[in-house]
Design a protein around this motif. Structure first.
Motif, short mmCIF file in Angstrom:
data_model
loop_
_atom_site.label_atom_id
_atom_site.label_comp_id
_atom_site.label_asym_id
_atom_site.label_seq_id
_atom_site.Cartn_x
_atom_site.Cartn_y
_atom_site.Cartn_z
N THR A 168 -14.75 -38.23 -45.09
CA THR A 168 -15.18 -38.16 -46.50
C THR A 168 -16.02 -39.37 -46.89
OG1 THR A 168 -13.01 -39.05 -46.99
CG2 THR A 168 -13.36 -36.69 -47.39
N ASN A 169 -15.69 -40.55 -46.30
CA ASN A 169 -16.39 -41.76 -46.74
C ASN A 169 -17.67 -42.04 -45.98
OD1 ASN A 169 -14.36 -42.09 -48.50
ND2 ASN A 169 -13.51 -43.96 -47.61
N GLN A 170 -17.79 -41.47 -44.76
CA GLN A 170 -18.99 -41.78 -43.98
C GLN A 170 -19.80 -40.54 -43.62
OE1 GLN A 170 -17.79 -44.25 -40.66
NE2 GLN A 170 -16.67 -45.62 -41.98
N VAL A 171 -19.14 -39.52 -43.05
CA VAL A 171 -19.90 -38.37 -42.56
C VAL A 171 -20.50 -37.58 -43.73
CG1 VAL A 171 -19.81 -36.27 -41.19
CG2 VAL A 171 -18.45 -38.24 -40.50
N ALA A 172 -19.71 -37.33 -44.78
CA ALA A 172 -20.22 -36.53 -45.90
C ALA A 172 -21.38 -37.22 -46.62
CB ALA A 172 -19.08 -36.21 -46.87
N PRO A 173 -21.27 -38.52 -46.95
CA PRO A 173 -22.43 -39.18 -47.57
C PRO A 173 -23.65 -39.17 -46.66
CG PRO A 173 -20.47 -40.53 -47.81
CD PRO A 173 -20.09 -39.40 -46.92
N PHE A 174 -23.41 -39.31 -45.34
CA PHE A 174 -24.53 -39.27 -44.40
C PHE A 174 -25.25 -37.93 -44.48
CE2 PHE A 174 -25.89 -37.69 -40.23
CZ PHE A 174 -26.90 -38.59 -39.94
N ALA A 175 -24.45 -36.84 -44.51
CA ALA A 175 -25.05 -35.51 -44.54
C ALA A 175 -25.91 -35.32 -45.79
CB ALA A 175 -23.95 -34.45 -44.49
N VAL A 176 -25.40 -35.76 -46.93
CA VAL A 176 -26.18 -35.63 -48.17
C VAL A 176 -27.43 -36.49 -48.11
CG1 VAL A 176 -26.12 -35.98 -50.66
CG2 VAL A 176 -24.11 -35.06 -49.49
N LEU A 177 -27.28 -37.67 -47.50
CA LEU A 177 -28.42 -38.57 -47.36
C LEU A 177 -29.53 -37.91 -46.54
CD1 LEU A 177 -29.26 -41.45 -48.07
CD2 LEU A 177 -28.43 -42.18 -45.84
N VAL A 178 -29.13 -37.17 -45.50
CA VAL A 178 -30.13 -36.47 -44.68
C VAL A 178 -30.92 -35.50 -45.55
CG1 VAL A 178 -30.43 -34.80 -42.81
CG2 VAL A 178 -28.89 -36.73 -42.51
N LEU A 179 -30.22 -34.78 -46.45
CA LEU A 179 -30.90 -33.85 -47.35
C LEU A 179 -31.92 -34.58 -48.22
CD1 LEU A 179 -28.24 -31.35 -48.75
CD2 LEU A 179 -29.86 -31.05 -46.89
#
Lengths: 224, 272, 51
Positions: free
Chosen positions: A23-34
């Motif tokens: 939740t703290n690293q992978v999810a923000p990363f995914a949104v950042l990619v968008l």
């Protein structure tokens, strides 16, 4: 086998829930990619909306890479891998469990990214049933392939760079098929191939990798 | 596994002067030691002859109406692509033979690795010659043609396989891992094929299917292409024989190095 | 000769040639080292390598 799978999946998900890496690293990363895709493409000319399905699945692919790497790291520290090996659990069950935990995390990520695509790229959601079927088939295949290649690359130095090299070309069909099937569901893009064919391809991919994993995971775990 | 036998060998042969050991090695495996056995030599000769004939025939092919002089590449490109398919098939077969317990032998692991490396060379050449052919024909270096894309994916898959082979591990673990990866790579070929063909349905048909063998000009093209297939197959086989031998020598050198190091440690310990 | 045809034949022959040279050279190098390795019985290799 299924009981063992549930045990392992539960263990991995509990670890994720407590460590909050997903939740703290992978999810923000995914949104950042968008967001980065929006920087790379012109958001004003509808380019993003038209490419949304492909960009969504690329973002899922990158996040899956992180999730798989994370699932392997969990087993690499302080002899936990050996403990798992000596636990007497069915290796096929361990494989299904680890892949299952990745599936659950990817589903959560896909919901998040789906919302992101709707909000950021201006996509009108449609065809929920077809989208759902696509997501299920693609995610099962991704998780199974990722877990299998993750185990293959385990215990090697330079694994961080080896895993993408092994996994990304192998899941190319998933990216192509999932993108086309999602576009068909959303009603974007002209299509020569029936959406059902793409779904079938995703299904076959998932079956091949799950079967391979169930058979091969035992010998691969024993080795070290 | 091998270390154990060579260690005990070393323990008995260590005091013997180096010259005697060399003689012993020569007596036990005289042909294996020499660089080119009769098989490799005749393969090499045949490969060079066939390749020479291919180039000679290919370069003298007449220019066609649609493609001009570029059609001369038909002697090279299909043959190279064909050799890359053979390499992939041999890698898969050797991997399966290693995984099957009754045929398990380090030889199959070496064959799989050697064939994959040669396959990467041929796949890269397939992309290069395809691209060179595509530039004058289509006007661009790369089109997302289904077969070219499939070759590019294969190249990436087998580069990954070779990278995995280079990861240090016990020989047995490495062989098992590599064999599983090679079989996986072959298992996804049909999936990749369908994915890229449905994705890109523009292609220029199979090169052979377009031609009419009854026509004299087309007959020459078919002959050049078939000769190219034969030449590249021979080149592949010759490379495989040598590359497998290199792999075996590397394994042996590694064992010998280890045995030597152990013997030295023992010698150091003995006087004390 | 047409530059594209020359490039196609050239890149193929040069790549295959240099790769073959590399393999053969490595083989020479190793077989020069290998005879110094301890002698092993001929049949021993297969037996010991069966896992």
């Amino acid at each position: 086998m299924w009981r063992d799978a549930l045990l392992v999946a539960g263990k991995d998900l509990r670890i994720e829930a407590r460590s909050r890496v997903a939740t703290n690293q992978v999810a923000p990363f995914a949104v950042l990619v968008l967001v980065l895709f929006a920087f790379a493409l012109d958001p004003d000319r509808g380019l993003l909306t038209r490419a949304a399905a492909g960009l969504f699945w690329v973002a899922v692919l990158f996040s899956a890479l992180l999730a798989v790497q994370r699932a392997q790291t969990v087993e690499s520290g302080e002899g936990t891998g050996d403990a798992l090996r000596l636990s007497g659990l069915d290796p096929a069950g361990i494989f299904l469990g680890k892949a299952g935990a990745v599936v659950v995390q990817l589903f959560a990520l896909e919901l998040l990214l789906g919302a992101g695509v709707v909000v950021l790229y201006g996509v009108d959601p449609a065809g929920y049933a077809a989208l759902g079927a696509t997501a299920v088939a693609a995610t099962l295949g991704l998780a199974a392939a990722g877990t299998l290649y993750g185990a293959l690359a385990t215990g090697s130095r330079g694994r961080e760079t080896l895993l993408p090299l092994l996994l990304l070309p192998a899941v190319a069909p998933v990216l192509i098929a999932a993108t086309r099937a999602s576009e068909a569901a959303l009603g974007i893009g002209g299509l020569d191939v029936a959406p059902g064919d793409w779904l079938a391809l995703l299904g076959v991919f998932a079956v091949v990798y799950v079967a391979f994993g169930v058979v091969a995971f035992g010998p691969l775990m024993e080795e070290e | 596994m091998t270390t154990e036998t060579s260690t005990t060998d070393m323990a008995t042969t260590a005091p013997v002067p180096a010259g005697t050991a060399t003689a012993g090695a020569d007596v036990s495996e005289p042909v294996e030691r020499s660089t080119s056995g009769p098989l490799a030599l005749s393969l090499g000769l045949a490969a060079v002859l066939a390749l020479g004939a291919t180039v000679a025939l290919g370069l003298t092919l007449p220019a066609t109406v649609e493609q001009g002089a570029y059609s001369r590449l038909i002697a090279i490109h299909p043959g190279v692509a064909w050799a890359s398919y053979i390499a992939v098939a041999v890698t898969a077969l050797a991997s399966a033979l290693w995984l099957w317990p009754r045929t398990r032998s380090a030889r199959w692991d070496r064959t799989a690795g050697a064939s994959a490396e040669i396959g990467v060379v041929f796949t890269a050449l397939t992309l290069a010659t395809g691209s060179i052919w595509g530039r004058p024909t289509w006007g661009v270096w790369w089109v997302w043609d289904a077969r070219l894309t499939l070759s590019a994916l294969m190249l990436a898959l087998y580069l990954g396989y070779l990278a995995l082979r280079r990861v240090p591990a016990s020989p047995d673990a490495r062989a098992r891992r590599s064999a599983v990866t090679a079989l996986l790579a072959v298992a996804v070929v049909p999936l990749n094929h369908f994915a890229v063909t449905w994705w890109r349905t523009l292609h220029q048909g199979r090169s052979l299917a377009q031609l009419d063998p009854g026509n004299d000009v087309d007959g020459a093209f078919i002959a050049a292409m078939l000769l190219g297939l034969l030449a590249m197959t021979l080149v592949y086989a010759w490379l495989l024989v040598h590359r497998v031998r290199v792999a075996r020598l590397e394994d042996e050198a590694e064992d010998a190095m280890l045995a030597l190091a152990i013997a030295e440690r023992r010698r150091e310990a003995a006087p004390a | 000769m047409d530059p594209y045809v020359a490039a196609g034949y050239g890149v193929t022959l040069v790549t295959l040639g240099s790769y073959a040279l590399r393999v053969v050279r490595r083989e020479r190098e190793l077989s020069r080292v290998a005879p110094e390795a301890p002698a092993r019985p001929v049949g021993g290799e297969e037996r010991s390598e069966r896992a």
